[in-house]
Write an enzyme that holds these catalytic residues in place. Structure first.
Site, PDB file in Angstrom:
ATOM      1  N   ASP A  32     -38.350 -38.104 -17.855  1.00 41.23           N
ATOM      2  CA  ASP A  32     -39.501 -37.462 -18.509  1.00 41.23           C
ATOM      3  C   ASP A  32     -39.839 -36.106 -17.882  1.00 41.23           C
ATOM      4  OD1 ASP A  32     -40.470 -38.229 -16.083  1.00 41.23           O
ATOM      5  OD2 ASP A  32     -42.204 -39.343 -16.849  1.00 41.23           O
ATOM      6  N   GLY A  33     -39.043 -35.664 -16.916  1.00 45.75           N
ATOM      7  CA  GLY A  33     -39.271 -34.338 -16.322  1.00 45.75           C
ATOM      8  C   GLY A  33     -40.051 -34.371 -15.019  1.00 45.75           C
ATOM      9  N   ARG A  98     -47.603 -11.888 -11.126  1.00 46.99           N
ATOM     10  CA  ARG A  98     -47.992 -10.801 -12.031  1.00 46.99           C
ATOM     11  C   ARG A  98     -49.425 -10.920 -12.510  1.00 46.99           C
ATOM     12  NH1 ARG A  98     -42.878 -11.039 -15.862  1.00 46.99           N
ATOM     13  NH2 ARG A  98     -42.953 -13.145 -15.037  1.00 46.99           N
ATOM     14  N   GLN A  99     -49.964 -12.140 -12.470  1.00 49.34           N
ATOM     15  CA  GLN A  99     -51.377 -12.298 -12.856  1.00 49.34           C
ATOM     16  C   GLN A  99     -52.209 -12.031 -11.593  1.00 49.34           C
ATOM     17  OE1 GLN A  99     -52.348 -12.795 -15.955  1.00 49.34           O
ATOM     18  NE2 GLN A  99     -54.494 -13.351 -15.773  1.00 49.34           N
ATOM     19  N   LYS A 200     -45.139   2.859 -19.324  1.00 48.13           N
ATOM     20  CA  LYS A 200     -44.990   1.714 -20.240  1.00 48.13           C
ATOM     21  C   LYS A 200     -46.378   1.231 -20.653  1.00 48.13           C
ATOM     22  CE  LYS A 200     -44.254  -2.458 -18.515  1.00 48.13           C
ATOM     23  NZ  LYS A 200     -43.584  -3.500 -17.740  1.00 48.13           N
ATOM     24  N   ARG A 202     -48.088  -2.243 -22.331  1.00 44.72           N
ATOM     25  CA  ARG A 202     -47.794  -3.603 -22.809  1.00 44.72           C
ATOM     26  C   ARG A 202     -49.044  -4.136 -23.494  1.00 44.72           C
ATOM     27  NH1 ARG A 202     -44.104  -7.853 -21.249  1.00 44.72           N
ATOM     28  NH2 ARG A 202     -43.397  -6.801 -19.357  1.00 44.72           N
ATOM     29  N   ASP A 227     -36.269  -2.077 -10.958  1.00 48.74           N
ATOM     30  CA  ASP A 227     -37.539  -2.782 -11.146  1.00 48.74           C
ATOM     31  C   ASP A 227     -37.602  -3.927 -10.132  1.00 48.74           C
ATOM     32  OD1 ASP A 227     -40.018  -3.312 -12.227  1.00 48.74           O
ATOM     33  OD2 ASP A 227     -39.314  -3.483 -14.291  1.00 48.74           O
ATOM     34  N   THR A 235     -38.531  -4.409 -20.788  1.00 42.61           N
ATOM     35  CA  THR A 235     -38.900  -3.204 -20.017  1.00 42.61           C
ATOM     36  C   THR A 235     -37.646  -2.471 -19.567  1.00 42.61           C
ATOM     37  OG1 THR A 235     -40.837  -4.404 -19.212  1.00 42.61           O
ATOM     38  CG2 THR A 235     -40.193  -2.442 -17.975  1.00 42.61           C
TER      39      THR A 235
END
Ligand code: R5P
Length: 304
Positions: A32-33, A98-99, A200, A202, A227, A235
């Site tokens: 089930d993971g 990134r958050q 850039k 986003r 990057d 990107t």
């Protein structure tokens, strides 16, 4: 110190370079993971030991959430059941970085919460590689003072590889303004004078990317588009395409973290990249360079 982690090439190399024994972590996954990471003790007692917990996430868009749970379950188990005295957690790619702020009201400050989860699991020190820190000053800012946070540059190993390619007067290009410090870092390690960035935009809701270009004369040049990470490849592909349009002769796409969700490589190659160079901070068969040299140098020198 002992290394606890999967018995893969990465950890075996780390063990060889540091001289620390590798104690295998078996990564069992139920149908089930759900996961059951088991330390293969083979009669070894970890009571009072200091360990480096070294697990890598897999590239290809596999689940950062199960990776995190694996690290957390193992750390808690090491301290609570196996009596380990001190844990240095080595997460070569730090997920959710990134958050690094709340972009839209109602969202979580994920990188901070992940740091708090790691702290509460009993981890004493965290080592990572080129952590995505655009809005925070340092990796340490994510953690309480008692937990030491070390951010090792992955650009040094990329530079080592790229220098061997003997590219004639390369130009280093970042796909967006935030990436200019990655370009600067790689340029420093390669001793290259010319580097620049595109811009850039986003869309925060859809993720759609628009690359704004500066006019650069790249005619006949060897261009390294750099990057910190590639996920969808959008990107990187945009920047490669523009560099090609501006006359670049040969384009190397270089990045530290090959997150690489499905289709990313084709996107970059389709845009005109001649070569793709990434490190082994994630499990990926295409990694051309290893960060284990830099990490083991830190482990041997700074601490132990
Ligand atoms: C963003 O700030 C990062 O540095 C990368 O440019 C970005 O995460 C790459 O994402 P994607 O490959 O999905 O365009």
């Amino acid at each position: 110190m002992l290394i606890i982690g999967p018995r893969d090439e990465f950890n075996l190399r780390l063990s060889e370079l540091t001289g620390f024994d590798l104690v295998e972590l078996e990564e069992r996954v139920f149908p089930d993971g759900e996961i059951c990471p088991r330390v293969i003790l083979n009669g070894r007692d970890l009571e009072g030991e200091e360990v480096l917990l070294s697990i890598r996430m897999s590239s290809g868009g596999s689940n950062p959430n199960s990776y995190l749970v694996e690290v957390l379950l193992t750390a808690i188990n090491l301290k609570r059941e196996l009596g380990v005295h001190r844990i240095v957690a080595f997460l070569p790619y730090f997920p959710y970085a990134r958050q690094d702020e709340i972009f839209r009201k109602g969202e979580p400050f994920s990188s901070k919460y992940v740091a708090e989860l790691l702290e509460s699991s009993g981890v004493d020190e965290i080592i990572s590689v080129t952590v995505h820190l655009h809005r925070l000053k340092s990796f340490q800012d994510l953690f309480a003072r008692e937990v030491r946070a070390i951010n090792i540059s992955g650009f040094e190993s990329l530079a080592r590889y790229l220098l061997k390619k003997n590219l004639d007067s390369p130009f280093i290009l970042a796909p967006d303004t935030e990436g200019i410090h990655w370009a600067r870092e790689l340029a420093k390690f390669m001793d290259v004078a010319e580097f620049e960035s595109f811009e850039k935009e986003r869309d925060l809701a859809t993720g759609e990317i628009r690359t704004k270009v500066k006019k650069l004369n790249l005619n006949g040049r060897n261009v390294i588009v750099v990057d910190d990470m590639v996920s969808t490849g959008g990107t990187m592909a945009n920047a490669v395409r523009e560099a090609k349009r501006m006359g670049a002769k040969r384009i190397v796409s270089a990045f530290v973290h090959p997150v690489l969700v499905k289709g990313a490589l084709d996107r970059i190659l389709g845009a005109g990249a001649d070569d793709i160079v990434a490190t082994d901070t994630l499990r990926w068969v295409g990694s051309k360079v290893s960060v284990t040299d830099e990490v083991s140098r830190y482990l041997r020198g700074a601490l132990y």
